[in-house]
Write a protein that holds these residues in place. Structure first.
Motif, PDB file in Angstrom:
ATOM      1  N   GLY A 126      20.847  77.909  73.480  1.00  0.00           N
ATOM      2  CA  GLY A 126      20.594  78.605  74.741  1.00  0.00           C
ATOM      3  C   GLY A 126      19.811  79.868  74.504  1.00  0.00           C
ATOM      4  O   GLY A 126      19.233  80.077  73.434  1.00  0.00           O
ATOM      5  N   ASP A 127      19.787  80.724  75.523  1.00  0.00           N
ATOM      6  CA  ASP A 127      19.035  81.961  75.437  1.00  0.00           C
ATOM      7  C   ASP A 127      19.638  82.881  74.389  1.00  0.00           C
ATOM      8  O   ASP A 127      20.786  82.716  73.972  1.00  0.00           O
ATOM      9  CB  ASP A 127      19.048  82.659  76.804  1.00  0.00           C
ATOM     10  CG  ASP A 127      17.788  83.475  77.023  1.00  0.00           C
ATOM     11  OD1 ASP A 127      17.174  83.868  76.014  1.00  0.00           O
ATOM     12  OD2 ASP A 127      17.429  83.703  78.188  1.00  0.00           O
ATOM     13  N   TYR A 128      18.841  83.845  73.958  1.00  0.00           N
ATOM     14  CA  TYR A 128      19.317  84.775  72.938  1.00  0.00           C
ATOM     15  C   TYR A 128      20.457  85.641  73.479  1.00  0.00           C
ATOM     16  O   TYR A 128      20.610  85.828  74.680  1.00  0.00           O
ATOM     17  CB  TYR A 128      18.164  85.670  72.481  1.00  0.00           C
ATOM     18  CG  TYR A 128      17.711  86.654  73.511  1.00  0.00           C
ATOM     19  CD1 TYR A 128      18.142  87.977  73.470  1.00  0.00           C
ATOM     20  CD2 TYR A 128      16.852  86.274  74.541  1.00  0.00           C
ATOM     21  CE1 TYR A 128      17.742  88.885  74.422  1.00  0.00           C
ATOM     22  CE2 TYR A 128      16.448  87.179  75.497  1.00  0.00           C
ATOM     23  CZ  TYR A 128      16.881  88.481  75.430  1.00  0.00           C
ATOM     24  OH  TYR A 128      16.495  89.376  76.394  1.00  0.00           O
ATOM     25  N   TYR A 129      21.253  86.190  72.577  1.00  0.00           N
ATOM     26  CA  TYR A 129      22.342  87.069  72.956  1.00  0.00           C
ATOM     27  C   TYR A 129      21.882  88.520  72.884  1.00  0.00           C
ATOM     28  O   TYR A 129      21.230  88.936  71.932  1.00  0.00           O
ATOM     29  CB  TYR A 129      23.545  86.855  72.036  1.00  0.00           C
ATOM     30  CG  TYR A 129      24.106  85.455  72.107  1.00  0.00           C
ATOM     31  CD1 TYR A 129      24.642  84.963  73.293  1.00  0.00           C
ATOM     32  CD2 TYR A 129      24.100  84.622  70.990  1.00  0.00           C
ATOM     33  CE1 TYR A 129      25.153  83.674  73.364  1.00  0.00           C
ATOM     34  CE2 TYR A 129      24.615  83.337  71.051  1.00  0.00           C
ATOM     35  CZ  TYR A 129      25.133  82.870  72.237  1.00  0.00           C
ATOM     36  OH  TYR A 129      25.640  81.599  72.314  1.00  0.00           O
ATOM     37  N   SER A 130      22.220  89.300  73.881  1.00  0.00           N
ATOM     38  CA  SER A 130      21.817  90.703  73.919  1.00  0.00           C
ATOM     39  C   SER A 130      22.880  91.620  73.342  1.00  0.00           C
ATOM     40  O   SER A 130      22.594  92.786  73.048  1.00  0.00           O
ATOM     41  CB  SER A 130      21.510  91.127  75.364  1.00  0.00           C
ATOM     42  OG  SER A 130      22.634  90.914  76.203  1.00  0.00           O
ATOM     43  N   ALA A 131      24.098  91.162  73.184  1.00  0.00           N
ATOM     44  CA  ALA A 131      25.181  91.964  72.620  1.00  0.00           C
ATOM     45  C   ALA A 131      26.275  91.033  72.120  1.00  0.00           C
ATOM     46  O   ALA A 131      26.426  89.916  72.621  1.00  0.00           O
ATOM     47  CB  ALA A 131      25.738  92.926  73.665  1.00  0.00           C
ATOM     48  N   ALA A 132      27.028  91.504  71.125  1.00  0.00           N
ATOM     49  CA  ALA A 132      28.120  90.699  70.583  1.00  0.00           C
ATOM     50  C   ALA A 132      29.179  91.616  69.989  1.00  0.00           C
ATOM     51  O   ALA A 132      28.867  92.663  69.426  1.00  0.00           O
ATOM     52  CB  ALA A 132      27.604  89.733  69.521  1.00  0.00           C
ATOM     53  N   THR A 133      30.437  91.218  70.108  1.00  0.00           N
ATOM     54  CA  THR A 133      31.536  91.974  69.522  1.00  0.00           C
ATOM     55  C   THR A 133      32.674  91.010  69.198  1.00  0.00           C
ATOM     56  O   THR A 133      32.633  89.828  69.565  1.00  0.00           O
ATOM     57  CB  THR A 133      32.009  93.084  70.475  1.00  0.00           C
ATOM     58  OG1 THR A 133      32.920  93.954  69.798  1.00  0.00           O
ATOM     59  CG2 THR A 133      32.696  92.504  71.705  1.00  0.00           C
ATOM     60  N   ILE A 134      33.669  91.493  68.503  1.00  0.00           N
ATOM     61  CA  ILE A 134      34.824  90.675  68.133  1.00  0.00           C
ATOM     62  C   ILE A 134      36.049  91.182  68.877  1.00  0.00           C
ATOM     63  O   ILE A 134      36.361  92.376  68.860  1.00  0.00           O
ATOM     64  CB  ILE A 134      35.093  90.733  66.618  1.00  0.00           C
ATOM     65  CG1 ILE A 134      33.872  90.222  65.836  1.00  0.00           C
ATOM     66  CG2 ILE A 134      36.330  89.913  66.266  1.00  0.00           C
ATOM     67  CD1 ILE A 134      33.559  88.764  66.053  1.00  0.00           C
ATOM     68  N   TRP A 135      36.749  90.265  69.536  1.00  0.00           N
ATOM     69  CA  TRP A 135      37.991  90.597  70.221  1.00  0.00           C
ATOM     70  C   TRP A 135      39.072  89.598  69.794  1.00  0.00           C
ATOM     71  O   TRP A 135      38.931  88.393  70.013  1.00  0.00           O
ATOM     72  CB  TRP A 135      37.815  90.536  71.739  1.00  0.00           C
ATOM     73  CG  TRP A 135      39.109  90.522  72.497  1.00  0.00           C
ATOM     74  CD1 TRP A 135      40.099  91.459  72.432  1.00  0.00           C
ATOM     75  CD2 TRP A 135      39.569  89.502  73.399  1.00  0.00           C
ATOM     76  NE1 TRP A 135      41.156  91.085  73.249  1.00  0.00           N
ATOM     77  CE2 TRP A 135      40.857  89.897  73.847  1.00  0.00           C
ATOM     78  CE3 TRP A 135      39.033  88.319  73.870  1.00  0.00           C
ATOM     79  CZ2 TRP A 135      41.597  89.132  74.757  1.00  0.00           C
ATOM     80  CZ3 TRP A 135      39.768  87.549  74.766  1.00  0.00           C
ATOM     81  CH2 TRP A 135      41.037  87.969  75.196  1.00  0.00           C
ATOM     82  N   ASP A 136      40.113  90.124  69.155  1.00  0.00           N
ATOM     83  CA  ASP A 136      41.264  89.305  68.775  1.00  0.00           C
ATOM     84  C   ASP A 136      40.832  88.047  68.012  1.00  0.00           C
ATOM     85  O   ASP A 136      41.340  86.952  68.263  1.00  0.00           O
ATOM     86  CB  ASP A 136      42.067  88.931  70.019  1.00  0.00           C
ATOM     87  CG  ASP A 136      43.465  88.430  69.675  1.00  0.00           C
ATOM     88  OD1 ASP A 136      44.051  88.939  68.703  1.00  0.00           O
ATOM     89  OD2 ASP A 136      43.966  87.519  70.379  1.00  0.00           O
ATOM     90  N   GLY A 137      39.873  88.200  67.102  1.00  0.00           N
ATOM     91  CA  GLY A 137      39.400  87.081  66.316  1.00  0.00           C
ATOM     92  C   GLY A 137      38.425  86.172  67.024  1.00  0.00           C
ATOM     93  O   GLY A 137      37.961  85.180  66.447  1.00  0.00           O
ATOM     94  N   GLN A 138      38.109  86.471  68.276  1.00  0.00           N
ATOM     95  CA  GLN A 138      37.170  85.675  69.044  1.00  0.00           C
ATOM     96  C   GLN A 138      35.849  86.428  69.199  1.00  0.00           C
ATOM     97  O   GLN A 138      35.809  87.657  69.130  1.00  0.00           O
ATOM     98  CB  GLN A 138      37.741  85.353  70.428  1.00  0.00           C
ATOM     99  CG  GLN A 138      39.062  84.590  70.366  1.00  0.00           C
ATOM    100  CD  GLN A 138      39.657  84.375  71.744  1.00  0.00           C
ATOM    101  OE1 GLN A 138      39.517  83.315  72.340  1.00  0.00           O
ATOM    102  NE2 GLN A 138      40.311  85.393  72.249  1.00  0.00           N
TER     103      GLN A 138
END
Length: 404
Positions: A126-138
């Motif tokens: 799909g389209d590119y990701y503009s931001a990413a983070t980790i929450w509770d291993g997800q």
């Protein structure tokens, strides 16, 4: 990214709200992580495709990255920088690093989530990701909405890459220090999610529009389930940043900050105006316990605080071209240099701390994309290339860095 309450009187031209949202998105573009120079002539179809992609980049770029030409506002923080060049003697370190277990940096490339333990997990195309983070291993990521690129789609993937949830939101997601909760704005409501609330969203404030972006959060896993358990810092494209609490509090950011870059329970990296220094605007790090600025300066834009709170990433306050050409690590107590990298002809487009205390960054040299990690001087590990350079245009950044 949501409700528009920009025309309460009803007599403002209908296009004004759109223009304002576009201006806000354009300002967020100065924080964008993708810039550069095209190298070859394009066909008409390619030009059309590039134009659509450029418009997207200018409207959904993540906060915190490259600077505008001769930027008038300077962020600062509890940080320190040192020269990372191999042939230059760095300053003597004032701190002794604790022993850390080296792990691989985690990032997204080619729709693959490269995890810190070395596993590669496929994500949907799909389209590119503009931001990413980790929450509770997800993995929590954001990408542009197909039909409204001024807004984002926030998606949550489990450790195996399976989609857990997807919903519309403003650009910007703020994860708590321990990774047990995160905050976002959807349909004009500032919402938090944590295991304490069963993984579902709990509203803590409302009345937001497209100009608002959550950028940092502090507190614990009870966020949303108990009062006074967390706070969320929100930047406003139309005014000073504010701080919202799960107890219903709504306060101005420390020192009336124009912008918050990052926050921990003990310090806040922010941009403020010193009226006695007009026309110069500066920033620094606010000491939460003391209730005052730890220090301020006007040489650097202070950005993300390291996981252990000892350092802050920073870039030059002013630049006259493509973007930041130098990335710094500043000591959080002294503000003195503790790490630095500058590549000849290269521009740094994005950066995030790794879990083992190194600064990961993406640099573009006009033809190739580079993914590198920079340690502090007292760390003992040298500058590393995470992967071989990837050839591409300025619109083809192959990397999404993961916020911690």
């Amino acid at each position: 990214m949501n409700t528009d309450h920009q025309n309460p009187s009803g007599d403002r031209p209908e296009s004004a709200g759109t223009d304002r949202a576009w201006e806000s998105a354009m300002s967020r573009d100065f924080d964008a992580r993708v810039r550069g120079l095209t190298e070859a002539p394009l066909s008409l179809d390619e030009v059309k495709g590039k134009a659509v992609r450029i418009r997207r980049n200018r409207r959904i770029a993540a906060a915190g990255g490259a600077l505008a030409v001769a930027a008038a506002v300077t962020p600062i923080a509890l940080v320190a920088t040192s020269n990372g060049d191999a042939d230059t003697d760095p300053p003597v370190a004032t701190n002794t690093a604790e022993d850390t277990t080296a792990t691989e940096p985690d990032y997204i490339v080619d729709n693959t989530w490269h995890q810190g333990d070395g596993d590669d997990v496929a994500l949907p195309d799909g389209d590119y990701y503009s931001a990413a983070t980790i929450w509770d291993g997800q993995l929590v990521v954001q990408r542009p909405q197909e039909q409204d690129v001024s807004n984002s789609v926030t998606e949550i993937f489990d450790a195996d890459g399976d989609l857990v949830d997807s919903f519309s939101s403003n650009q910007g997601v703020a994860v708590g220090e321990d990774g047990t909760f995160f905050a976002y704005i959807s349909d004009g409501v500032l919402t938090t999610r944590s295991e304490a609330t069963g993984g579902g969203g709990v509203p803590i404030a409302d009345g937001f529009d497209i100009n608002h972006m959550p950028v940092a959060a502090t507190g614990d896993a009870a966020c949303g389930a108990a009062s006074d358990a967390c706070t969320v810092y929100v930047n406003d494209g139309d005014g000073p940043a504010r701080v919202y609490g799960s107890d219903g509090s709504d306060e101005a950011a420390p020192e009336g900050a124009l912008k918050v870059s990052d926050a921990t329970g003990s310090s806040v990296s922010l941009t403020i105006e010193f009226h006695e220094r007009v026309p110069e605007s500066c920033g620094g790090v606010y000491d939460v316990a003391r209730g005052e600025m730890a220090f301020d300066q006007c040489d650097y834009q202070a950005q993300q605080i390291s996981p252990d709170g000892r350092y802050v990433a920073a870039v030059p306050s002013y630049t006259d071209g493509f973007g930041a050409t130098t990335i710094y690590i500043l000591d959080a107590e002294s503000g003195e240099p503790a790490g630095q990298w500058a590549g000849e002809g290269a521009s740094i487009t994005s950066w995030e701390w790794t879990t083992d205390g190194r600064l990961m960054f993406v640099a573009y040299d006009g033809a190739n994309w580079h993914l590198k990690v920079l340690p502090t001087y007292d760390d003992g590990r040298g500058l590393d290339d995470v992967l071989d350079p990837v050839r591409g245009s300025d619109l083809d950044n192959p990397y999404t860095l993961i916020q911690h």
